[in-house]
Design a protein around this motif. Structure first.
Motif, PDB file in Angstrom:
ATOM      1  N   TYR A 145      -0.905   7.331 -11.610  1.00 49.65           N
ATOM      2  CA  TYR A 145      -2.050   7.925 -12.282  1.00 49.65           C
ATOM      3  C   TYR A 145      -2.167   9.353 -11.771  1.00 49.65           C
ATOM      4  CZ  TYR A 145      -3.233   3.187 -13.658  1.00 49.65           C
ATOM      5  OH  TYR A 145      -3.194   1.934 -14.187  1.00 49.65           O
ATOM      6  N   PRO A 146      -2.872  10.233 -12.498  1.00 45.45           N
ATOM      7  CA  PRO A 146      -2.946  11.635 -12.061  1.00 45.45           C
ATOM      8  C   PRO A 146      -3.497  11.833 -10.653  1.00 45.45           C
ATOM      9  CG  PRO A 146      -3.717  11.423 -14.319  1.00 45.45           C
ATOM     10  CD  PRO A 146      -3.488  10.025 -13.810  1.00 45.45           C
ATOM     11  N   ARG A 147      -4.370  10.949 -10.174  1.00 45.25           N
ATOM     12  CA  ARG A 147      -4.959  11.131  -8.843  1.00 45.25           C
ATOM     13  C   ARG A 147      -4.053  10.604  -7.726  1.00 45.25           C
ATOM     14  NH1 ARG A 147     -10.315  12.668  -9.456  1.00 45.25           N
ATOM     15  NH2 ARG A 147     -11.243  12.085 -11.427  1.00 45.25           N
ATOM     16  N   GLU A 148      -2.883  10.090  -8.063  1.00 46.63           N
ATOM     17  CA  GLU A 148      -1.966   9.513  -7.077  1.00 46.63           C
ATOM     18  C   GLU A 148      -0.709  10.359  -6.934  1.00 46.63           C
ATOM     19  OE1 GLU A 148      -2.562   4.746  -7.498  1.00 46.63           O
ATOM     20  OE2 GLU A 148      -1.286   5.721  -8.974  1.00 46.63           O
ATOM     21  N   GLY A 149      -0.040  10.148  -5.822  1.00 48.55           N
ATOM     22  CA  GLY A 149       1.262  10.735  -5.589  1.00 48.55           C
ATOM     23  C   GLY A 149       1.976   9.909  -4.543  1.00 48.55           C
ATOM     24  N   GLY A 150       3.306   9.955  -4.526  1.00 51.59           N
ATOM     25  CA  GLY A 150       4.015   9.148  -3.542  1.00 51.59           C
ATOM     26  C   GLY A 150       5.481   9.485  -3.450  1.00 51.59           C
ATOM     27  N   VAL A 151       6.145   8.776  -2.538  1.00 51.45           N
ATOM     28  CA  VAL A 151       7.576   8.928  -2.308  1.00 51.45           C
ATOM     29  C   VAL A 151       8.196   7.544  -2.176  1.00 51.45           C
ATOM     30  CG1 VAL A 151       7.319  11.164  -1.151  1.00 51.45           C
ATOM     31  CG2 VAL A 151       7.336   9.077   0.207  1.00 51.45           C
ATOM     32  N   ASP A 152       9.481   7.450  -2.402  1.00 51.80           N
ATOM     33  CA  ASP A 152      10.234   6.226  -2.139  1.00 51.80           C
ATOM     34  C   ASP A 152      11.009   6.418  -0.848  1.00 51.80           C
ATOM     35  OD1 ASP A 152       9.364   4.964  -4.414  1.00 51.80           O
ATOM     36  OD2 ASP A 152      11.267   5.089  -5.488  1.00 51.80           O
ATOM     37  N   VAL A 153      10.934   5.431   0.022  1.00 50.57           N
ATOM     38  CA  VAL A 153      11.708   5.438   1.265  1.00 50.57           C
ATOM     39  C   VAL A 153      12.681   4.270   1.177  1.00 50.57           C
ATOM     40  CG1 VAL A 153      11.636   5.252   3.776  1.00 50.57           C
ATOM     41  CG2 VAL A 153       9.788   6.429   2.574  1.00 50.57           C
ATOM     42  N   ALA A 154      13.968   4.557   1.320  1.00 51.32           N
ATOM     43  CA  ALA A 154      15.001   3.517   1.242  1.00 51.32           C
ATOM     44  C   ALA A 154      15.521   3.224   2.644  1.00 51.32           C
ATOM     45  CB  ALA A 154      16.139   3.958   0.342  1.00 51.32           C
ATOM     46  N   VAL A 155      15.364   1.973   3.050  1.00 56.17           N
ATOM     47  CA  VAL A 155      15.841   1.508   4.355  1.00 56.17           C
ATOM     48  C   VAL A 155      16.868   0.422   4.084  1.00 56.17           C
ATOM     49  CG1 VAL A 155      15.191   0.439   6.539  1.00 56.17           C
ATOM     50  CG2 VAL A 155      13.606   2.022   5.413  1.00 56.17           C
ATOM     51  N   ASP A 156      18.101   0.634   4.518  1.00 63.57           N
ATOM     52  CA  ASP A 156      19.190  -0.319   4.302  1.00 63.57           C
ATOM     53  C   ASP A 156      19.314  -0.712   2.830  1.00 63.57           C
ATOM     54  OD1 ASP A 156      19.796  -0.307   7.006  1.00 63.57           O
ATOM     55  OD2 ASP A 156      18.441  -1.973   7.442  1.00 63.57           O
ATOM     56  N   GLY A 157      19.156   0.263   1.931  1.00 69.40           N
ATOM     57  CA  GLY A 157      19.323   0.006   0.505  1.00 69.40           C
ATOM     58  C   GLY A 157      18.094  -0.546  -0.195  1.00 69.40           C
ATOM     59  N   PHE A 158      17.058  -0.877   0.534  1.00 64.80           N
ATOM     60  CA  PHE A 158      15.832  -1.407  -0.061  1.00 64.80           C
ATOM     61  C   PHE A 158      14.812  -0.281  -0.145  1.00 64.80           C
ATOM     62  CE2 PHE A 158      11.599  -3.286   0.415  1.00 64.80           C
ATOM     63  CZ  PHE A 158      11.587  -4.105  -0.703  1.00 64.80           C
ATOM     64  N   ALA A 159      14.415   0.098  -1.363  1.00 62.69           N
ATOM     65  CA  ALA A 159      13.464   1.191  -1.554  1.00 62.69           C
ATOM     66  C   ALA A 159      12.050   0.653  -1.679  1.00 62.69           C
ATOM     67  CB  ALA A 159      13.824   1.985  -2.797  1.00 62.69           C
ATOM     68  N   CYS A 160      11.135   1.354  -1.064  1.00 61.22           N
ATOM     69  CA  CYS A 160       9.730   0.982  -1.092  1.00 61.22           C
ATOM     70  C   CYS A 160       8.912   2.234  -1.385  1.00 61.22           C
ATOM     71  CB  CYS A 160       9.341   0.381   0.255  1.00 61.22           C
ATOM     72  SG  CYS A 160       7.712  -0.332   0.248  1.00 61.22           S
ATOM     73  N   THR A 161       7.945   2.119  -2.281  1.00 57.45           N
ATOM     74  CA  THR A 161       7.110   3.253  -2.648  1.00 57.45           C
ATOM     75  C   THR A 161       5.886   3.319  -1.740  1.00 57.45           C
ATOM     76  OG1 THR A 161       7.809   3.092  -4.947  1.00 57.45           O
ATOM     77  CG2 THR A 161       5.795   4.332  -4.511  1.00 57.45           C
ATOM     78  N   VAL A 162       5.636   4.496  -1.210  1.00 58.83           N
ATOM     79  CA  VAL A 162       4.429   4.764  -0.434  1.00 58.83           C
ATOM     80  C   VAL A 162       3.632   5.785  -1.232  1.00 58.83           C
ATOM     81  CG1 VAL A 162       3.491   5.604   1.748  1.00 58.83           C
ATOM     82  CG2 VAL A 162       5.659   4.361   1.729  1.00 58.83           C
ATOM     83  N   SER A 163       2.389   5.430  -1.553  1.00 56.96           N
ATOM     84  CA  SER A 163       1.569   6.333  -2.359  1.00 56.96           C
ATOM     85  C   SER A 163       0.256   6.657  -1.655  1.00 56.96           C
ATOM     86  CB  SER A 163       1.287   5.712  -3.730  1.00 56.96           C
ATOM     87  OG  SER A 163       0.526   4.530  -3.590  1.00 56.96           O
ATOM     88  N   VAL A 164      -0.332   7.769  -2.066  1.00 56.77           N
ATOM     89  CA  VAL A 164      -1.618   8.213  -1.559  1.00 56.77           C
ATOM     90  C   VAL A 164      -2.499   8.499  -2.767  1.00 56.77           C
ATOM     91  CG1 VAL A 164      -2.836   9.979  -0.219  1.00 56.77           C
ATOM     92  CG2 VAL A 164      -0.567   9.257   0.476  1.00 56.77           C
ATOM     93  N   ARG A 165      -3.788   8.132  -2.646  1.00 60.92           N
ATOM     94  CA  ARG A 165      -4.730   8.442  -3.721  1.00 60.92           C
ATOM     95  C   ARG A 165      -6.131   8.557  -3.152  1.00 60.92           C
ATOM     96  NH1 ARG A 165      -7.675   3.958  -5.133  1.00 60.92           N
ATOM     97  NH2 ARG A 165      -6.774   1.979  -4.501  1.00 60.92           N
ATOM     98  N   GLN A 166      -7.002   9.173  -3.932  1.00 62.67           N
ATOM     99  CA  GLN A 166      -8.405   9.274  -3.587  1.00 62.67           C
ATOM    100  C   GLN A 166      -9.041   7.935  -3.916  1.00 62.67           C
ATOM    101  OE1 GLN A 166     -10.363  12.369  -5.770  1.00 62.67           O
ATOM    102  NE2 GLN A 166     -12.184  12.351  -4.475  1.00 62.67           N
ATOM    103  N   GLU A 167      -9.734   7.323  -2.945  1.00 66.53           N
ATOM    104  CA  GLU A 167     -10.254   5.971  -3.159  1.00 66.53           C
ATOM    105  C   GLU A 167     -11.448   5.936  -4.114  1.00 66.53           C
ATOM    106  OE1 GLU A 167     -11.062   1.908  -0.689  1.00 66.53           O
ATOM    107  OE2 GLU A 167     -11.445   3.786   0.351  1.00 66.53           O
ATOM    108  N   PHE A 168     -12.395   6.832  -3.938  1.00 60.69           N
ATOM    109  CA  PHE A 168     -13.604   6.832  -4.773  1.00 60.69           C
ATOM    110  C   PHE A 168     -13.787   8.206  -5.420  1.00 60.69           C
ATOM    111  CE2 PHE A 168     -14.531   3.843  -1.244  1.00 60.69           C
ATOM    112  CZ  PHE A 168     -14.609   2.675  -1.986  1.00 60.69           C
ATOM    113  N   PRO A 169     -12.979   8.545  -6.409  1.00 58.86           N
ATOM    114  CA  PRO A 169     -13.054   9.888  -6.986  1.00 58.86           C
ATOM    115  C   PRO A 169     -14.360  10.176  -7.722  1.00 58.86           C
ATOM    116  CG  PRO A 169     -11.538   8.525  -8.226  1.00 58.86           C
ATOM    117  CD  PRO A 169     -11.934   7.741  -7.019  1.00 58.86           C
TER     118      PRO A 169
END
Length: 194
Positions: A145-169
């Protein structure tokens, strides 16, 4: 219990030989097999560098297999001392290319500039530490969503998304509207880790 130890040793031998073991016994037998697996784990009967994983197997059954390495939640995977923890940066500088692209993307992290900066700090920290540990960091594959942003971190071939967002905009309370949420998307469930 000698019988449980013998069954645990036999199970480990089968897992080494066959790779996977399926138990399709009634519920009371599956419960005993779970205790056998726990016995093998607690008494170090599994092969070095391996762990026993349980997965559901159709109805009352149970599937077992040997996986590489220790469990991600194992105590030996946790930081051992405070100096191993990564401090959060106070300023943004020398941005990782993925975080720099996120910073320049005006369609992401749509929020007041101070919160946007605070959102980028943990993502930059995460990418620096991940790269230091030899992991790959890449642009998040998930749509946000527009209020979110994130990155994918791949560890041993397994990618996981870490995102940040404003909780109560939409909150008019300045303290609530300044709260950020960092989420780790779990691949096996719909529940994120916050």
């Amino acid at each position: 219990m000698p019988d449980r130890r013998a069954r645990a040793q036999e199970l480990v031998e089968r897992l080494v030989a066959e790779g996977r073991v399926r138990i399709a016994d009634p519920d009371d037998e599956v419960a005993e097999w779970r205790r056998v697996v726990n016995y093998a784990k607690c008494h170090g009967l599994k092969p070095a560098g391996k762990r026993i994983e349980r997965v559901p197997y159709g109805g009352p059954g149970l599937g077992l297999f040997l996986a590489e390495g220790s469990h991600p939640n194992a105590r030996n995977q946790r930081p051992k001392a405070a100096e191993e923890l990564t401090p959060v940066l106070a300023r943004l500088g020398h941005l990782h290319p993925v975080v720099a692209a996120l910073k320049d993307d005006e369609r992401r992290l749509v929020m007041p500039s101070a919160l946007r900066r605070r959102s980028l700090l943990p993502l930059q920290d995460l990418t620096v530490e991940a790269v230091r540990r030899g992991h790959e960091v890449r642009k998040a594959g998930s749509s946000f969503y527009p209020r979110e942003g994130g990155v994918d971190v791949a560890v041993d071939g397994f990618a996981c998304t870490v995102s940040v967002r404003q909780e109560f905009p939409s909150s008019t309370n300045p303290e609530r509207s300044a709260r950020l949420v960092v989420e780790l998307a779990h691949g096996l469930t719909d529940r994120p880790g916050r």
